[in-house]
Design an enzyme around this catalytic site. Sequence first.
Site, PDB file in Angstrom:
ATOM      1  N   LEU A 257      -3.075  11.652  23.764  1.00 22.33           N
ATOM      2  CA  LEU A 257      -1.789  11.507  23.082  1.00 22.33           C
ATOM      3  C   LEU A 257      -0.676  11.112  24.041  1.00 22.33           C
ATOM      4  O   LEU A 257       0.321  10.526  23.643  1.00 22.33           O
ATOM      5  CB  LEU A 257      -1.410  12.824  22.397  1.00 22.33           C
ATOM      6  CG  LEU A 257      -2.353  13.309  21.289  1.00 22.33           C
ATOM      7  CD1 LEU A 257      -1.939  14.697  20.833  1.00 22.33           C
ATOM      8  CD2 LEU A 257      -2.366  12.334  20.122  1.00 22.33           C
TER       9      LEU A 257
ATOM     10  N   GLY B 291       4.362  15.609  33.132  1.00 23.87           N
ATOM     11  CA  GLY B 291       4.313  15.926  34.545  1.00 23.87           C
ATOM     12  C   GLY B 291       3.226  16.932  34.895  1.00 23.87           C
ATOM     13  O   GLY B 291       2.754  16.987  36.022  1.00 23.87           O
TER      14      GLY B 291
ATOM     15  N   GLY C 265       0.255  17.196  33.257  1.00 26.57           N
ATOM     16  CA  GLY C 265      -1.078  16.720  32.944  1.00 26.57           C
ATOM     17  C   GLY C 265      -1.147  16.072  31.577  1.00 26.57           C
ATOM     18  O   GLY C 265      -0.168  16.047  30.831  1.00 26.57           O
ATOM     19  N   PRO C 266      -2.340  15.539  31.201  1.00 28.37           N
ATOM     20  CA  PRO C 266      -2.492  14.817  29.930  1.00 28.37           C
ATOM     21  C   PRO C 266      -2.600  15.750  28.734  1.00 28.37           C
ATOM     22  O   PRO C 266      -2.970  16.921  28.866  1.00 28.37           O
ATOM     23  CB  PRO C 266      -3.800  14.051  30.145  1.00 28.37           C
ATOM     24  CG  PRO C 266      -4.576  14.890  31.114  1.00 28.37           C
ATOM     25  CD  PRO C 266      -3.564  15.512  32.024  1.00 28.37           C
ATOM     26  N   VAL C 267      -2.283  15.207  27.569  1.00 26.79           N
ATOM     27  CA  VAL C 267      -2.421  15.927  26.303  1.00 26.79           C
ATOM     28  C   VAL C 267      -3.353  15.127  25.406  1.00 26.79           C
ATOM     29  O   VAL C 267      -3.178  13.910  25.241  1.00 26.79           O
ATOM     30  CB  VAL C 267      -1.056  16.121  25.614  1.00 26.79           C
ATOM     31  CG1 VAL C 267      -1.230  16.883  24.306  1.00 26.79           C
ATOM     32  CG2 VAL C 267      -0.090  16.867  26.526  1.00 26.79           C
TER      33      VAL C 267
ATOM     34  N   ASP D 238      14.315  22.992  30.534  1.00 26.34           N
ATOM     35  CA  ASP D 238      13.835  21.597  30.522  1.00 26.34           C
ATOM     36  C   ASP D 238      13.942  20.990  29.127  1.00 26.34           C
ATOM     37  O   ASP D 238      13.029  20.322  28.653  1.00 26.34           O
ATOM     38  CB  ASP D 238      12.395  21.525  31.030  1.00 26.34           C
ATOM     39  CG  ASP D 238      12.025  20.114  31.509  1.00 26.34           C
ATOM     40  OD1 ASP D 238      12.948  19.296  31.705  1.00 26.34           O
ATOM     41  OD2 ASP D 238      10.831  19.827  31.678  1.00 26.34           O
TER      42      ASP D 238
END
Length: 805
Positions: A500, A504, A506-508, A619
Amino acid sequence: MELDSVLTLVLVLSCSCLPLFPSQNTVKTGESITASHKLVSAGGSFALGFFTPVNSTFIYLGIWYNTIPGQTVVWVANRESPIPQNSTAVFTIGDDGNLVIFYEKNKLIWSSNVTGELLTSNSTVGALLDTGNLVLRHGESNKLWQSFQHPTDTLIPGMRLSFNKISGLRTVINSWKSNQDPQPGNFSFGIDSTEGRTRFYIWKHNGIYYRFDDSSKGYMRGIASYFSVTDNENVLLTLAPLKLRVVLNPIGYLQVMVWNRNGSNKWNVEFQAPQVKCELYAQCGPFGSCGIRTGGLCRCVTGFEPKFSKDWINGKWNEGCVRKRALGCDSRDRFLKHENMKLPDHAISLGNMSIKECETQCIRNCSCSAYTCSKNACFIWLGDLLDLADDSISRISLHVRVHGSELITNGLTGNSTQRHKILIAEIVSATFALLLLISIFALIFKRKRLKGPDRIDGNSAPVSSVLSGSLVGKDDMKLVQYSMQNIRDATNNFHEDNKLGEGGFGPVFKGFLAELGDVAIKRLSRRSSQGLEEFMNELKLIANLQHKNLVSLLGCCVEGEEKILIYEYMPNCSLDKFLFDSSLKVTLNWVTRFGIIEGIAQGMLYLHKYSRLKVIHRDLKVSNILLDREMIPKISDFGMARIFGTDQTQASTKRVVGTYGYMSPEYVVYGQFSEKSDVFSFGVLLLEILTGERNSDFFMTEISESLLGWAWKKWKEGRMLELIDPSIRETCDRNKATRSILVALLCVQEIPIDRPTMSDIVVMLSNETMPIPEPKQPAFRNSGQSQQLDDFSINEMTFSLPVPR
């Protein structure tokens, strides 16, 4: 006599039909310049008239050198409104006293566009001075307007560029579209002083294309020697009194050209930038260094490796490099010395101090990536190091922060004692980690023996049986822990088709679990700056937070080095996907946008006031707002969040984390965060939703240095609704839109105590009769210590040590 009278009458009538020609260097009321005539300055140096570029079908009004062979144009009036070649064009004084250009039956296409009591058609005169400056004046000395303040692609002696440090507005020169087309091109050149010193840039569109660096090859000295700079409210850049011109050509080269050098009878190029491809801005990405002598080949600085190895091999370097080993943010971190480097962009000056003091200041700040100290002047860099290059003649050394083990690996430590200390520290740390791991497994084994099998199915168990009670207590929501094999099956072994996005940490991936259906699976990168602390923090927080505007955490996986979080699946992904895509933003009508704004405000109010834990997000940004099927917003990514006591108002940290452009000035400069730092981020986010523009896209533009500055300017001018995204401007609720802009400006005020609370914000957005106080100036400019803020508002990039996001 009758015949003589008739002839005299015919002669008088004929003369009355001729145009009135102006004097040599001025145009007055009733006088005009047409295609066949021109103004010539009193000394004969410059001429003004209509011209047609080679191979062009359009007419422009311009100024050129009158005594130099060929037509060297230095200024163009109507470059944005070219006149068709077969049209009749007239330059004159208009009825309102302005300099104007008409064509085809009084169609106005250009005007000096000034107002004032002195401006009347009977009292103003247009004059071409011998400096090449076209002025509109009242009397002999009162200049109401001058072309020197509105340069095009060329600077000549007397012209000036400017940067207003209060408003953020700048005057630049802008290239022609091509050598035959004076319309505005892709490149601009100007100055900036947002980081405490004047610097020169070439921009392409809205991004930096070339940076004149005062530490390498004398580039800045090469260009600055032709200018004088004054520094007050405005930074003015004025050409020295030489017979030269500075031109930004259509392909982005800035050239300093001198006429008839050594009797050449032509324009000689004295200076040009850029000279080689390697000098273009950030060619090798973060922590990548470009080699000028090696034909522009990139390398990672020591202690780093390519972020994407395959791209790097294929010559795609723009993603740059990442650390081989994350910083410890402790005494083990060391600095590698790099000689003859072009210093990175966005340095922060700490004033005069010794090199040892400079190093100490950097090591104390967990976000500090590098430092340099020259002639007792200390500069540090936070986050990514951008625009590095090798083979500079600079004698300044750059000290880059790395994990202590990198010094041992590369044999660069200063003495054996230091290496020995680092080695002992590594051994002790490893031993401690091993003992801790053994203790955890022993505890798990003991609990399982006491409680028996506590399994939901063959592959999952409550995470509370694994996690420390200090983080997830017995009253906390029970999360389901899945095996790594479950996760691999759910994502087809993390197949690229299921990806998806990537943040920062990691991937989703999109996955499917029988018990939950579609889910979003966040796999933390092994080199991610989010370590076990942030992972456990996110588990604890989201497990305890239940609100319709917060993303739901459904499960996790902790196996070996793998740390994985499982969230509810959001089919519409994140808000930035819609907001900044011209083809998708039309789906965000006014009702949807205002609903998103209210939802985010309600979610933040819950975090600050009504949840079981008082949470500071730290954030909040557009990419951390997820949208479900009904476009209901859900705040996500709590890895950086912090828990406050119920009576706590503020905390400090040495580890500054967040995203450029969204962080409040007190957080960037002093590491102080509170509810009001979240409010500042909400204000920036609110402006982005209302305008459809990224805050980061405003940096180094003529409009303003930031979205905040632009909004402030429009509010001061009473033109707030011009901020609203054009795609919804006509259909928006004007009252709510105006209130929303005012709320945003209140949120981004420089002093935290001036900002409203989330409770106040929710009430101001929902109650249309509640009066809204007048906002004070936002934190979009330098002000004493707050100058460092500018170093963090350039790009929308989340950063935190040990690895910038």
